[in-house]
Design an enzyme around this catalytic site. Structure first.
Site, PDB file in Angstrom:
ATOM      1  N   TYR A  45       0.641  -1.221  -0.096  1.00 27.06           N
ATOM      2  CA  TYR A  45       0.008   0.036  -0.019  1.00 27.06           C
ATOM      3  C   TYR A  45       0.799   1.100   0.020  1.00 27.06           C
ATOM      4  O   TYR A  45       0.708   2.164  -0.736  1.00 27.06           O
ATOM      5  CB  TYR A  45      -0.767   0.237   1.316  1.00 27.06           C
ATOM      6  CG  TYR A  45      -1.876   1.206   1.358  1.00 27.06           C
ATOM      7  CD1 TYR A  45      -2.852   1.431   0.666  1.00 27.06           C
ATOM      8  CD2 TYR A  45      -1.331   2.211   2.388  1.00 27.06           C
ATOM      9  CE1 TYR A  45      -3.655   2.478   0.846  1.00 27.06           C
ATOM     10  CE2 TYR A  45      -2.355   3.232   2.511  1.00 27.06           C
ATOM     11  CZ  TYR A  45      -3.292   3.462   1.959  1.00 27.06           C
ATOM     12  OH  TYR A  45      -4.252   4.556   1.886  1.00 27.06           O
ATOM     13  N   LYS A  48       1.334   4.037  -2.959  1.00 28.33           N
ATOM     14  CA  LYS A  48       0.876   5.428  -2.733  1.00 28.33           C
ATOM     15  C   LYS A  48       2.056   6.373  -2.858  1.00 28.33           C
ATOM     16  O   LYS A  48       2.007   7.521  -3.582  1.00 28.33           O
ATOM     17  CB  LYS A  48       0.427   5.698  -1.337  1.00 28.33           C
ATOM     18  CG  LYS A  48      -0.991   4.904  -0.998  1.00 28.33           C
ATOM     19  CD  LYS A  48      -1.979   5.488  -1.869  1.00 28.33           C
ATOM     20  CE  LYS A  48      -3.221   5.051  -1.625  1.00 28.33           C
ATOM     21  NZ  LYS A  48      -4.478   5.523  -2.210  1.00 28.33           N
TER      22      LYS A  48
END
Length: 247
Positions: A139, A143
């Site tokens: 994640y 990002k």
């Protein structure tokens, strides 16, 4: 009329973004795999499905009353596991949904944009791009990649009148993490970690998205803008609520 394509429109932040854009008179094409997307009030069209599907993306763009000049990428994908226990498919899935789909949608918007018409791409990132939390590696990497994508897009598409920016929220009180902020002890722990001393609402993130999507930010391009109440500004060894000794 301005037309916006919002991916991840049924999520906590996505819904707030849709409502905020509609309040500005923007026509919204909403896409989400959550069936709740079809219940969003006021949208011009809603599509339930995987936003990484090129055919679905094409149908959504075709449904717009005019080529969209705003794209908001608010897809959320995560897989929580220690680094040593991750498999390649976990990385591929998160990158496809969280990063590649942002490029895919932005490139589709660029190909359809009429010459001379300005456009804005707003990607919803996270403070995870700047600080690691155990178990969140794919994640965080995805990002962080949004920031690099925004800079590359600014360099390549700026001359076309296309601005690409990233909004990086901290902890936002939405439905998917309600188990945390509805617990009094956990809420207090999170609140204390942010210098403003409170949690962020999805509407506050949507206000920043609307700013970057609209003409008021006409010279803002290629930036990552934290919406974190100052959390990234605080050194880890300093408690954000520590009072300065006035001597």
């Amino acid at each position: 009329m301005t037309t916006a394509l919002v991916l991840g429109a049924a999520g906590g932040v996505g819904r707030a973004v849709v409502a905020r854009l509609l309040a500005d008179g923007t026509a919204v094409i909403a896409v989400d795999r959550n069936p709740a997307v079809s219940q969003l009030p006021g949208v011009t069209a809603a599509f339930e499905g995987d936003a990484t599907d090129e055919s679905l993306l094409a149908r959504a763009l075709d449904a717009a009353p005019e080529p969209p000049s705003v794209l908001v990428h608010a897809l959320l994908s995560e897989h929580r596991a220690p680094l040593a226990e991750l498999a390649p498919e976990h990385w591929h899935r998160l990158f496809d949904e969280g990063l590649v789909s942002a490029w895919q949608a932005a490139a589709a918007l660029v190909r359809r944009k009429p010459a001379g018409v300005p456009a804005s791409v707003v990607l919803i990132g996270s403070v995870h791009a700047h600080g690691a939390v155990p178990g969140f590696a794919p994640y965080a990497v995805a990002k962080a990649g949004l920031g690099a994508l925004a800079r590359a897009a600014a360099a390549e598409w700026g001359h076309l009148g296309i601005r690409t920016n990233v909004v990086e929220p901290g902890f936002v009180a939405v439905e998917r993490n309600a188990h945390r902020w509805q617990d009094s002890e956990e809420r207090e722990r999170i609140r204390a970690a942010y210098p403003l001393g409170r949690l962020c609402s999805p509407e506050e993130v949507a206000e920043v998205v609307a700013f970057l999507a609209g003409p008021s930010s006409s010279y803002v391009n290629g930036v990552c803008l934290p919406v974190d109440g100052g959390a990234l500004a605080v050194l880890p060894e300093v408690h954000p609520r520590t009072e300065v000794d006035q001597g």
